[in-house]
Scaffold this motif. Structure first.
Motif, PDB file in Angstrom:
ATOM      1  N   VAL A 279       0.812  -1.208   0.000  1.00  0.00           N
ATOM      2  CA  VAL A 279       0.000   0.000   0.000  1.00  0.00           C
ATOM      3  C   VAL A 279       0.850   1.265   0.000  1.00  0.00           C
ATOM      4  N   CYS A 280       2.150   1.134   0.173  1.00  0.00           N
ATOM      5  CA  CYS A 280       3.045   2.274   0.364  1.00  0.00           C
ATOM      6  C   CYS A 280       3.526   2.826  -0.973  1.00  0.00           C
ATOM      7  N   GLU A 281       3.388   4.126  -1.167  1.00  0.00           N
ATOM      8  CA  GLU A 281       3.844   4.784  -2.387  1.00  0.00           C
ATOM      9  C   GLU A 281       5.000   5.716  -2.033  1.00  0.00           C
ATOM     10  N   PHE A 282       6.196   5.374  -2.510  1.00  0.00           N
ATOM     11  CA  PHE A 282       7.398   6.108  -2.123  1.00  0.00           C
ATOM     12  C   PHE A 282       8.023   6.757  -3.354  1.00  0.00           C
ATOM     13  N   GLN A 283       8.926   7.688  -3.102  1.00  0.00           N
ATOM     14  CA  GLN A 283       9.541   8.451  -4.182  1.00  0.00           C
ATOM     15  C   GLN A 283      10.863   7.819  -4.601  1.00  0.00           C
ATOM     16  N   ARG A 284      11.026   7.620  -5.890  1.00  0.00           N
ATOM     17  CA  ARG A 284      12.267   7.071  -6.434  1.00  0.00           C
ATOM     18  C   ARG A 284      13.261   8.203  -6.711  1.00  0.00           C
ATOM     19  N   ASP A 285      14.463   7.805  -7.125  1.00  0.00           N
ATOM     20  CA  ASP A 285      15.509   8.795  -7.412  1.00  0.00           C
ATOM     21  C   ASP A 285      15.103   9.758  -8.511  1.00  0.00           C
ATOM     22  N   ASP A 286      14.231   9.291  -9.437  1.00  0.00           N
ATOM     23  CA  ASP A 286      13.814  10.165 -10.541  1.00  0.00           C
ATOM     24  C   ASP A 286      12.682  11.107 -10.149  1.00  0.00           C
ATOM     25  N   GLY A 287      12.287  11.068  -8.866  1.00  0.00           N
ATOM     26  CA  GLY A 287      11.241  11.963  -8.370  1.00  0.00           C
ATOM     27  C   GLY A 287       9.835  11.435  -8.517  1.00  0.00           C
ATOM     28  N   GLN A 288       9.666  10.306  -9.220  1.00  0.00           N
ATOM     29  CA  GLN A 288       8.346   9.735  -9.423  1.00  0.00           C
ATOM     30  C   GLN A 288       7.954   8.853  -8.233  1.00  0.00           C
ATOM     31  N   PHE A 289       6.664   8.865  -7.908  1.00  0.00           N
ATOM     32  CA  PHE A 289       6.167   7.996  -6.843  1.00  0.00           C
ATOM     33  C   PHE A 289       5.851   6.613  -7.414  1.00  0.00           C
ATOM     34  N   HIS A 290       6.016   5.598  -6.574  1.00  0.00           N
ATOM     35  CA  HIS A 290       5.977   4.227  -7.061  1.00  0.00           C
ATOM     36  C   HIS A 290       5.542   3.296  -5.940  1.00  0.00           C
ATOM     37  N   ARG A 291       4.798   2.249  -6.299  1.00  0.00           N
ATOM     38  CA  ARG A 291       4.475   1.178  -5.346  1.00  0.00           C
ATOM     39  C   ARG A 291       5.122  -0.113  -5.821  1.00  0.00           C
ATOM     40  N   GLN A 292       5.442  -1.009  -4.864  1.00  0.00           N
ATOM     41  CA  GLN A 292       5.994  -2.308  -5.223  1.00  0.00           C
ATOM     42  C   GLN A 292       5.216  -3.399  -4.498  1.00  0.00           C
ATOM     43  N   GLU A 293       4.653  -4.302  -5.276  1.00  0.00           N
ATOM     44  CA  GLU A 293       3.873  -5.400  -4.693  1.00  0.00           C
ATOM     45  C   GLU A 293       4.736  -6.664  -4.691  1.00  0.00           C
ATOM     46  N   THR A 294       5.789  -6.671  -3.880  1.00  0.00           N
ATOM     47  CA  THR A 294       6.735  -7.779  -3.883  1.00  0.00           C
ATOM     48  C   THR A 294       7.080  -8.223  -2.464  1.00  0.00           C
ATOM     49  N   TRP A 295       7.542  -9.479  -2.364  1.00  0.00           N
ATOM     50  CA  TRP A 295       8.041  -9.999  -1.086  1.00  0.00           C
ATOM     51  C   TRP A 295       9.180  -9.139  -0.578  1.00  0.00           C
ATOM     52  N   ARG A 296      10.100  -8.820  -1.454  1.00  0.00           N
ATOM     53  CA  ARG A 296      11.293  -8.055  -1.079  1.00  0.00           C
ATOM     54  C   ARG A 296      10.921  -6.700  -0.485  1.00  0.00           C
ATOM     55  N   ASN A 297       9.946  -6.043  -1.094  1.00  0.00           N
ATOM     56  CA  ASN A 297       9.530  -4.736  -0.610  1.00  0.00           C
ATOM     57  C   ASN A 297       8.846  -4.828   0.747  1.00  0.00           C
ATOM     58  N   ALA A 298       7.968  -5.812   0.923  1.00  0.00           N
ATOM     59  CA  ALA A 298       7.291  -5.987   2.211  1.00  0.00           C
ATOM     60  C   ALA A 298       8.304  -6.250   3.320  1.00  0.00           C
ATOM     61  N   GLU A 299       9.283  -7.081   3.038  1.00  0.00           N
ATOM     62  CA  GLU A 299      10.311  -7.405   4.021  1.00  0.00           C
ATOM     63  C   GLU A 299      11.134  -6.173   4.394  1.00  0.00           C
ATOM     64  N   ALA A 300      11.624  -5.456   3.375  1.00  0.00           N
ATOM     65  CA  ALA A 300      12.499  -4.309   3.624  1.00  0.00           C
ATOM     66  C   ALA A 300      11.754  -3.155   4.291  1.00  0.00           C
ATOM     67  N   GLN A 301      10.573  -2.834   3.782  1.00  0.00           N
ATOM     68  CA  GLN A 301       9.842  -1.701   4.348  1.00  0.00           C
ATOM     69  C   GLN A 301       9.281  -2.012   5.729  1.00  0.00           C
ATOM     70  N   GLY A 302       8.880  -3.259   5.968  1.00  0.00           N
ATOM     71  CA  GLY A 302       8.417  -3.615   7.310  1.00  0.00           C
ATOM     72  C   GLY A 302       9.496  -3.385   8.351  1.00  0.00           C
ATOM     73  N   ARG A 303      10.715  -3.819   8.033  1.00  0.00           N
ATOM     74  CA  ARG A 303      11.837  -3.617   8.957  1.00  0.00           C
ATOM     75  C   ARG A 303      12.137  -2.131   9.155  1.00  0.00           C
ATOM     76  N   LEU A 304      12.247  -1.412   8.027  1.00  0.00           N
ATOM     77  CA  LEU A 304      12.653  -0.018   8.100  1.00  0.00           C
ATOM     78  C   LEU A 304      11.610   0.850   8.796  1.00  0.00           C
ATOM     79  N   ALA A 305      10.345   0.596   8.518  1.00  0.00           N
ATOM     80  CA  ALA A 305       9.288   1.375   9.165  1.00  0.00           C
ATOM     81  C   ALA A 305       9.366   1.217  10.674  1.00  0.00           C
TER      82      ALA A 305
END
Length: 414
Positions: A279-305
């Motif tokens: 559900v998280c929409e974050f900003q990439r280096d190019d300034g565009q907002f983006h969502r990722q529906e992946t295992w890797r993203n859930a794992e990394a963002q859960g920890r970091l949050a």
């Protein structure tokens, strides 16, 4: 009714579960409340369409942790509960049980739900979606040898289920509305590899297919295409994407786009509210907002949050990536597969290949590949390190597999 303030996590999926565990692992000794509308402890979703659907896995093996370790952690799990409202000004969430919880920090890991297929207002008993454990178990029971499975959607969920169903002895037909498979996520060569493999394994695939009508009373007995062709089925699986759960964020007045917008620290537009996962929409280096529906993203963002809820202020900078398994083959991607990038191909053994995406300065931005089993893992990991290194690469050497990616990482121009 009011209760003591706590670290509250809304959404007991992968991202939410990882965040709860990380809070404890980082030394937080206070109250943690994990709220989810499913009855189960947090689990990983990738096995749902593969090992679990085949009966080779179970909820226990998919879970992020055992029930005993979860109890020992002292995390409160409110299962089968929905949050009705968030009040950012009062730092409070209201539950459908009538309870209100105060929070010091709040994480929204609400994930999403399967996009529904327009069935003309009818309710058929053999139409299935696949996002939860319970849905996987129900579908598993329907996929018997000889069953005719019709899959609406040629994305990853649909194709992974098609692969599993063929292994279980089902007859499988895939309907894709677009001109190629998984076009939103994959380059054309990977789409073609998927198409060739699935057809070789006996899957009937219809591209540019438009459903015109469903035939049947209580069950879909056949589907009629706009071309006039009529396809019989016993089971209809719908895999046409995911809709992020944004209602709570909208009601709370948070900034949203295609997801809940966050800053570099995964913090939303409201103080003390964070977001992570699908559900998280974050900003990439190019300034565009983006969502990722992946295992890797859930794992990394859960920890970091979780760490940022504790005040660590760590910026999110993980290189994106995902994988998908089909029969004996697997595909993997890492980084950004920009449409305007220069693409160089490396041909690998056993019909495998690696596509390298470079910017105008010949720095690697992303990579995608195809190979037997997990044979790509080492190359993809090296590509990730090359992306992070921002090294300028020798274009003439990249197609040459006698020049190892490890040598390129060392800056060795041989």
């Amino acid at each position: 009714m009011s209760q003591n303030e706590a670290m509250v996590i809304v959404g007991a999926g992968h991202a939410g579960g990882r965040a709860a565990l990380t809070l404890r692992e980082a030394g937080y000794a206070g109250r943690i409340v994990l709220i989810g509308d499913e009855a189960h402890l947090p689990y990983e979703r990738p096995p749902l369409s593969k090992a679990l659907l085949k009966g080779e896995s179970s909820l226990q093996t998919c879970s992020l942790f055992s029930e005993a370790s979860f109890i020992a952690s002292g995390i409160e799990h409110l299962s089968g509960v929905r949050v009705l409202n968030i009040d950012p000004a009062q730092h409070r969430v209201d539950l459908d049980s009538g309870v209100s919880l105060g929070y010091t920090k709040l994480l929204l890991a609400t994930g999403g739900q399967s996009r529904r297929l327009d069935l003309g207002g009818r309710d058929f008993t053999n139409v299935h979606y696949l996002r939860t454990f319970d849905e996987a178990i129900t579908l598993q029971e329907r996929l018997q040898p000889g069953s005719r499975l019709l899959v609406a959607g040629g994305g990853f969920i649909g194709l992974e289920v098609a692969s599993t169903a063929r292994d279980k002895g089902c007859e499988v037909t895939v309907l894709e509305a677009g001109a190629r498979l998984a076009a939103r996520a994959l380059p054309e060569r990977l789409s073609e590899a998927l198409l060739t493999l699935h057809r070789r394994m006996g899957v009937s695939i219809h591209l540019s297919a438009q459903i015109e009508r469903f035939h049947g009373a209580d069950r879909v007995e056949s589907v009629q295409l706009a071309s006039g062709e009529r396809l019989a089925c016993d089971v209809l699986l719908v895999g046409i994407g995911m809709q992020p759960n944004l209602q709570l964020a909208q009601q709370a007045g948070l900034a949203i786009g295609s997801g809940i917008k966050v800053d570099n620290f995964l913090q939303t537009s409201a103080p003390d509210i964070f977001a992570a996962g699908d559900v998280c929409e974050f900003q990439r280096d190019d300034g565009q907002f983006h969502r990722q529906e992946t295992w890797r993203n859930a794992e990394a963002q859960g920890r970091l949050a979780a760490l940022n809820m504790l005040g660590q202020r760590q910026a999110f900078s993980t290189v994106p990536g995902f994988w998908s398994d089909h029969y004996e083959f697997g595909l993997q991607t890492v980084g950004t597969l920009a449409p305007n990038a220069q693409v160089i191909e490396r041909e690998l053994a056993d019909a495998g290949f690696l596509l390298l995406y470079l910017d105008a300065q010949a720095r690697l931005q992303g990579a995608s590949g195809w190979g037997i089993g997990n044979s790509l893992a080492k190359d993809i990991k090296l590509c990730e390190r090359l992306i992070e290194s921002r090294l300028v690469l020798p274009l003439e050497q990249l197609p040459d597999t006698s020049v190892s990616l490890k040598a390129l990482l060392r800056g060795a121009h041989v």
